[in-house]
Design an enzyme around this catalytic site. Sequence first.
Site, PDB file in Angstrom:
ATOM      1  N   GLY A 126       0.806  -1.218   0.000  1.00 14.34           N
ATOM      2  CA  GLY A 126       0.000   0.000   0.000  1.00 14.34           C
ATOM      3  C   GLY A 126       0.832   1.258   0.000  1.00 14.34           C
ATOM      4  N   GLU A 140       2.255  -8.215  -1.909  1.00 11.00           N
ATOM      5  CA  GLU A 140       0.994  -8.721  -1.373  1.00 11.00           C
ATOM      6  C   GLU A 140       0.788 -10.206  -1.628  1.00 11.00           C
ATOM      7  OE1 GLU A 140       0.092  -4.309  -2.252  1.00 11.00           O
ATOM      8  OE2 GLU A 140       1.296  -5.905  -3.130  1.00 11.00           O
TER       9      GLU A 140
END
Length: 258
Positions: free
Chosen positions: A109, A132
Amino acid sequence: MAYQTLIVEIEDYTALIRLNRPDALNALNTTIMRELAEAVTAADANDKVRCIVLTGSEKAFAAGADVREMAAKSFAEVFVENLFGPETDAIARVRKPMIAAVSGYCLGGGCELAMMCDFILAADTAKFGQPEINLGIPAGMGGTQRLTRLVGKSKSMDMHLTGRFMEAAEAERCGLVSRVFPAKALIEETLKIAGKIAEKSMVTAMLVKEAVDRAQETTLAEGLLHERRLFHAAFATEDQKEGMAAFLEKRQPQFRDR
């Protein structure tokens, strides 16, 4: 306004917004994202702000989203609450120029947040990544889309599928980063660049940002037409008259944002 997870300073027409969760390497949770959306929206509406700089610490811009906060959530929960959706939409709506100044870890992020800015300036210590896949999820704040547009399919697939980190020099070579500076000089150099932007006509800067963003969203023919219309529209502004007069008179322009 006081924030729990941000430090905001406004000086010389630049809003310096610093992510401030040092114990968590600035991991992005719902609080920091909500406050960040509020802070950039406020800066966008502030007449004393002409450029926004988003940064973290020397150790980490942001080391990803907060896994502790997300781990137990179900699909229904993240879908119904639209996890991170409203905040990222608010950041994307900012019309003033926004620069990411990245030192240290810029992962998941954090990398996605940096890519929401108009361009990225990096310290030579910066490390970018979209790991991720190691958590059993794909990127969820634009990583698969923005990174692919910036560095191409092959490099994007490599990063998303392996989870590897990209150092600053490689990030600059492949177009993810605009410039690289020594870590100790990053903020000073970034503020100089923000200052150069702040000297320009804000109306024209917004037109430029809109035109460049359109290049990512549409066909070349439509983008060229949109650019031409914005170019024509600039001739309705006082700043166009001042800028061209200053050029012909060999002096610095005095823009008034109208």
